[in-house]
Design a protein around this motif. Sequence first.
Motif, short mmCIF file in Angstrom:
data_model
loop_
_atom_site.label_atom_id
_atom_site.label_comp_id
_atom_site.label_asym_id
_atom_site.label_seq_id
_atom_site.Cartn_x
_atom_site.Cartn_y
_atom_site.Cartn_z
N MET A 1 15.74 17.91 -2.13
CA MET A 1 16.03 16.48 -2.33
C MET A 1 14.86 15.64 -1.82
SD MET A 1 20.06 16.34 -1.37
CE MET A 1 20.19 14.58 -1.57
N ILE A 2 14.31 16.00 -0.67
CA ILE A 2 13.19 15.25 -0.10
C ILE A 2 11.97 15.36 -1.02
CG2 ILE A 2 11.52 15.22 1.80
CD1 ILE A 2 13.94 15.95 3.63
N ARG A 3 11.74 16.56 -1.57
CA ARG A 3 10.63 16.72 -2.52
C ARG A 3 10.82 15.83 -3.73
NH1 ARG A 3 10.86 22.23 -1.10
NH2 ARG A 3 12.19 22.67 -2.89
N GLY A 4 12.06 15.71 -4.21
CA GLY A 4 12.35 14.85 -5.35
C GLY A 4 12.09 13.39 -5.03
N VAL A 5 12.48 12.97 -3.85
CA VAL A 5 12.25 11.58 -3.43
C VAL A 5 10.75 11.32 -3.30
CG1 VAL A 5 12.56 9.93 -1.54
CG2 VAL A 5 14.48 11.31 -2.32
N ASP A 6 10.02 12.26 -2.71
CA ASP A 6 8.57 12.11 -2.57
C ASP A 6 7.90 12.01 -3.94
OD1 ASP A 6 8.80 12.17 0.16
OD2 ASP A 6 8.19 14.28 0.36
N GLU A 7 8.36 12.83 -4.88
CA GLU A 7 7.80 12.80 -6.24
C GLU A 7 8.07 11.45 -6.90
OE1 GLU A 7 5.93 14.36 -9.73
OE2 GLU A 7 5.87 14.89 -7.62
N LEU A 8 9.28 10.92 -6.72
CA LEU A 8 9.60 9.60 -7.29
C LEU A 8 8.72 8.52 -6.68
CD1 LEU A 8 13.49 9.60 -7.52
CD2 LEU A 8 11.86 9.52 -9.39
N GLU A 9 8.51 8.56 -5.39
CA GLU A 9 7.64 7.57 -4.75
C GLU A 9 6.21 7.66 -5.27
OE1 GLU A 9 8.08 4.94 -2.71
OE2 GLU A 9 10.18 5.30 -3.17
N ARG A 10 5.71 8.90 -5.43
CA ARG A 10 4.37 9.10 -5.95
C ARG A 10 4.26 8.53 -7.37
NH1 ARG A 10 1.55 12.01 -9.11
NH2 ARG A 10 3.24 13.33 -9.82
N LEU A 11 5.27 8.77 -8.20
CA LEU A 11 5.26 8.26 -9.58
C LEU A 11 5.34 6.74 -9.60
CD1 LEU A 11 7.57 10.87 -11.32
CD2 LEU A 11 5.11 10.59 -11.63
N ARG A 12 6.14 6.16 -8.70
CA ARG A 12 6.22 4.69 -8.63
C ARG A 12 4.86 4.09 -8.28
NH1 ARG A 12 11.60 4.88 -5.55
NH2 ARG A 12 13.10 4.75 -7.22
N GLU A 13 4.18 4.71 -7.32
CA GLU A 13 2.85 4.22 -6.94
C GLU A 13 1.87 4.32 -8.10
OE1 GLU A 13 1.34 2.72 -4.32
OE2 GLU A 13 3.38 2.40 -3.61
N GLU A 14 1.93 5.43 -8.83
CA GLU A 14 1.04 5.62 -9.97
C GLU A 14 1.33 4.57 -11.05
OE1 GLU A 14 -0.14 9.14 -13.13
OE2 GLU A 14 0.88 9.65 -11.26
N ILE A 15 2.60 4.32 -11.32
CA ILE A 15 2.97 3.29 -12.30
C ILE A 15 2.47 1.94 -11.85
CG2 ILE A 15 4.95 2.03 -13.26
CD1 ILE A 15 6.42 4.77 -13.28
N ARG A 16 2.61 1.63 -10.57
CA ARG A 16 2.15 0.35 -10.03
C ARG A 16 0.64 0.19 -10.21
NH1 ARG A 16 4.45 0.89 -4.98
NH2 ARG A 16 6.45 0.53 -5.92
N ARG A 17 -0.13 1.28 -9.91
CA ARG A 17 -1.59 1.22 -10.07
C ARG A 17 -1.98 0.99 -11.52
NH1 ARG A 17 -1.58 5.54 -6.39
NH2 ARG A 17 -1.71 7.00 -8.11
N VAL A 18 -1.35 1.71 -12.44
CA VAL A 18 -1.68 1.57 -13.86
C VAL A 18 -1.31 0.18 -14.36
CG1 VAL A 18 -1.12 2.41 -16.19
CG2 VAL A 18 -1.55 4.04 -14.34
N ARG A 19 -0.14 -0.32 -13.94
CA ARG A 19 0.28 -1.66 -14.35
C ARG A 19 -0.72 -2.71 -13.86
NH1 ARG A 19 5.34 -2.72 -11.73
NH2 ARG A 19 6.31 -1.36 -13.25
N ASN A 20 -1.14 -2.59 -12.60
CA ASN A 20 -2.11 -3.54 -12.05
C ASN A 20 -3.43 -3.47 -12.80
OD1 ASN A 20 -0.29 -4.48 -10.21
ND2 ASN A 20 -1.03 -3.21 -8.54
N LYS A 21 -3.84 -2.25 -13.17
CA LYS A 21 -5.08 -2.10 -13.90
C LYS A 21 -4.99 -2.81 -15.25
CE LYS A 21 -7.14 1.92 -13.80
NZ LYS A 21 -7.49 3.33 -14.09
N PHE A 22 -3.88 -2.65 -15.96
CA PHE A 22 -3.72 -3.32 -17.25
C PHE A 22 -3.66 -4.83 -17.09
CE2 PHE A 22 -2.22 0.79 -19.05
CZ PHE A 22 -3.12 0.84 -20.10
N VAL A 23 -3.00 -5.30 -16.05
CA VAL A 23 -2.92 -6.74 -15.81
C VAL A 23 -4.32 -7.30 -15.59
CG1 VAL A 23 -2.17 -8.49 -14.14
CG2 VAL A 23 -0.55 -6.78 -14.98
N MET A 24 -5.13 -6.61 -14.79
CA MET A 24 -6.50 -7.08 -14.53
C MET A 24 -7.34 -7.04 -15.80
SD MET A 24 -6.81 -8.33 -11.63
CE MET A 24 -8.59 -8.55 -11.73
N MET A 25 -7.21 -5.97 -16.59
CA MET A 25 -7.97 -5.89 -17.84
C MET A 25 -7.59 -7.04 -18.77
SD MET A 25 -7.86 -1.77 -18.55
CE MET A 25 -8.18 -1.95 -20.28
N HIS A 26 -6.29 -7.33 -18.85
CA HIS A 26 -5.82 -8.42 -19.70
C HIS A 26 -6.34 -9.76 -19.20
CE1 HIS A 26 -3.14 -10.47 -22.47
NE2 HIS A 26 -2.70 -11.20 -21.48
#
Length: 73
Positions: free
Chosen positions: A35-60
Amino acid sequence: GESQEAEGNLRGGLTQPGQGYKEDTPVRHLDPEEMIRGVDELERLREEIRRVRNKFVMMHWKQRHSRSRPYPV
């Protein structure tokens, strides 16, 4: 008599899928480490989504505010 029988059949039909669903769903027990590994994976994916979203916002933003364009967008 017939309408009550039909109504009973309809109600019986509506309750059947819920009962069948419970039986068909396997119960999966997760150990705490999994369960902890699953939570850690979700947090990692959220951070990655946040970074990609910010990158697209800046490019736009850069594209819209570029001075090299002869006309406003």
